[in-house]
Design an enzyme around this catalytic site. Structure first.
Site, PDB file in Angstrom:
ATOM      1  N   LYS A  11     114.929 -24.454-109.249  1.00  0.00           N
ATOM      2  CA  LYS A  11     116.302 -23.987-109.056  1.00  0.00           C
ATOM      3  C   LYS A  11     116.303 -22.457-109.082  1.00  0.00           C
ATOM      4  O   LYS A  11     115.701 -21.849-109.976  1.00  0.00           O
ATOM      5  CB  LYS A  11     117.206 -24.511-110.163  1.00  0.00           C
ATOM      6  N   LYS A 110     121.611 -38.366 -99.607  1.00  0.00           N
ATOM      7  CA  LYS A 110     121.930 -39.126-100.811  1.00  0.00           C
ATOM      8  C   LYS A 110     122.973 -40.182-100.460  1.00  0.00           C
ATOM      9  O   LYS A 110     124.116 -39.837-100.127  1.00  0.00           O
ATOM     10  CB  LYS A 110     122.470 -38.194-101.902  1.00  0.00           C
TER      11      LYS A 110
END
Length: 214
Positions: A11, A110
């Site tokens: 991240k 997703k």
């Protein structure tokens, strides 16, 4: 890597991007590495985003705002690193627009975010038609949800390693657990591998009612 993971995701955000990525790349020159920005940047950060080309990333995931498909198209023109859209893709129509604008080269698909398996399959097929690679991301599903995500990830155009949750931290009410071994998860048989753990079902039940059918 010793546990068999097929890629590493870091991240990033402004002030935490180039340096940590360079440290990882210098110590692990061959590790498949991607950066996930979670919409932390704008086109005003173009020089920094261009500099990420030197880190040899698999992709940079969602560098700009979730609704900035046009700006992602502008950014992809100016950087070599493949852009992966995640939060921007909520439907087949979003996917069509992103492809039309050349806003990405990869999509994190997703099923829970796009509305289920039917829409996810349509997005997969459209991406395959236009040579847009996809990979399957998890959304902290229980084991049953992870099963459907895992099943989706077996389709042909899922050419990047999936990010599935290994549910060893969930006190699930089913006997099957989605667990990885050496970086791989075997797709279970839904009918034979899943059973209800009756003790846990009773433990988590807050209300029950018996109905008599006539």
């Amino acid at each position: 890597m010793e546990q068999g993971y097929k890629r590493i995701k870091l991240k990033i955000k402004p002030g935490w991007d180039i340096k940590p990525l360079e440290i990882i790349r210098n110590n692990f020159p061959d590790v498949p590495l991607l950066a996930d920005a979670n919409s932390a940047y704008t086109l005003q950060d173009i020089d920094l985003l261009k500099a990420l080309d030197n880190v040899n990333l698999m992709m940079i995931e969602q560098p700009l705002g979730w609704d900035d498909i046009i700006d992602h198209g502008e950014l992809q023109k100016q950087i070599k690193t493949p852009i992966c859209l995640d939060e921007s893709i909520l439907s087949l129509e979003d996917t069509r627009k992103a492809i039309k604008l050349n806003a990405c080269k990869i999509i994190n698909l997703k099923p829970g975010r796009v509305g289920g398996l039917t829409e996810a399959k349509k997005i997969h097929d459209l991406c395959q038609k236009h040579n847009i690679g996809v990979w399957c991301g998890g959304m902290l599903e229980c084991s049953i949800g992870a099963f459907f995500t895992l099943s989706l990830a077996t389709l042909d155009n899922f050419i990047y390693p999936a990010a599935l949750n290994t549910n060893d931290y969930i006190d699930d009410i089913v006997t099957y657990k989605c667990l990885a071994e050496n970086g791989k998860v075997n797709a279970p048989n839904f009918l034979s591998d899943f059973g209800v753990n009756e003790d846990k079902l009773r433990h988590y039940t807050i209300l029950s009612k018996t109905m008599t059918m006539r």
